[in-house]
Scaffold this motif. Structure first.
Motif, PDB file in Angstrom:
ATOM      1  N   ASN A 167       0.798  -1.227   0.000  1.00 53.36           N
ATOM      2  CA  ASN A 167       0.000   0.000   0.000  1.00 53.36           C
ATOM      3  C   ASN A 167       0.830   1.277   0.000  1.00 53.36           C
ATOM      4  OD1 ASN A 167      -2.518  -1.254  -0.063  1.00 53.36           O
ATOM      5  ND2 ASN A 167      -2.422  -1.664   2.128  1.00 53.36           N
ATOM      6  N   GLU A 168       2.023   1.223   0.506  1.00 55.43           N
ATOM      7  CA  GLU A 168       2.851   2.419   0.550  1.00 55.43           C
ATOM      8  C   GLU A 168       3.246   2.878  -0.855  1.00 55.43           C
ATOM      9  OE1 GLU A 168       7.137   3.390   2.448  1.00 55.43           O
ATOM     10  OE2 GLU A 168       5.680   2.424   3.763  1.00 55.43           O
ATOM     11  N   THR A 169       3.606   1.933  -1.708  1.00 52.19           N
ATOM     12  CA  THR A 169       4.036   2.293  -3.061  1.00 52.19           C
ATOM     13  C   THR A 169       2.925   2.094  -4.085  1.00 52.19           C
ATOM     14  OG1 THR A 169       4.850   0.072  -3.518  1.00 52.19           O
ATOM     15  CG2 THR A 169       6.417   1.626  -2.578  1.00 52.19           C
ATOM     16  N   GLY A 170       1.920   1.289  -3.768  1.00 42.76           N
ATOM     17  CA  GLY A 170       0.839   1.010  -4.701  1.00 42.76           C
ATOM     18  C   GLY A 170       1.163  -0.098  -5.681  1.00 42.76           C
TER      19      GLY A 170
END
Length: 65
Positions: free
Chosen positions: A26-29
């Motif tokens: 989720n941090e980078t997608g």
């Protein structure tokens, strides 16, 4: 390198799918490929078999010892 060939389950007519799957970071997608915790699914395809399963298992036992 020999074991890379002989450990292939297509030799006994049991190809597998689902060794890996992706999870979203989720941090980078982006999605990252990780080992599937449920394990792969094997199908029985006797027309692909080159060896008997018993004969193949004997070979694997010889390689392990």
């Amino acid at each position: 390198m020999v074991l890379r060939f002989y450990r292939n389950l297509i030799l006994i007519g049991k190809p597998g799918r689902g060794f890996r799957h992706t999870t979203k970071h989720n941090e980078t997608g982006r999605r990252i490929s990780v080992k599937n915790p449920k394990g792969p699914i094997y199908r029985d395809e006797p027309h692909l078999a080159y060896l008997d399963e018993v004969e193949w298992q004997e070979w694997m036992d010889d390689f392990r010892s």
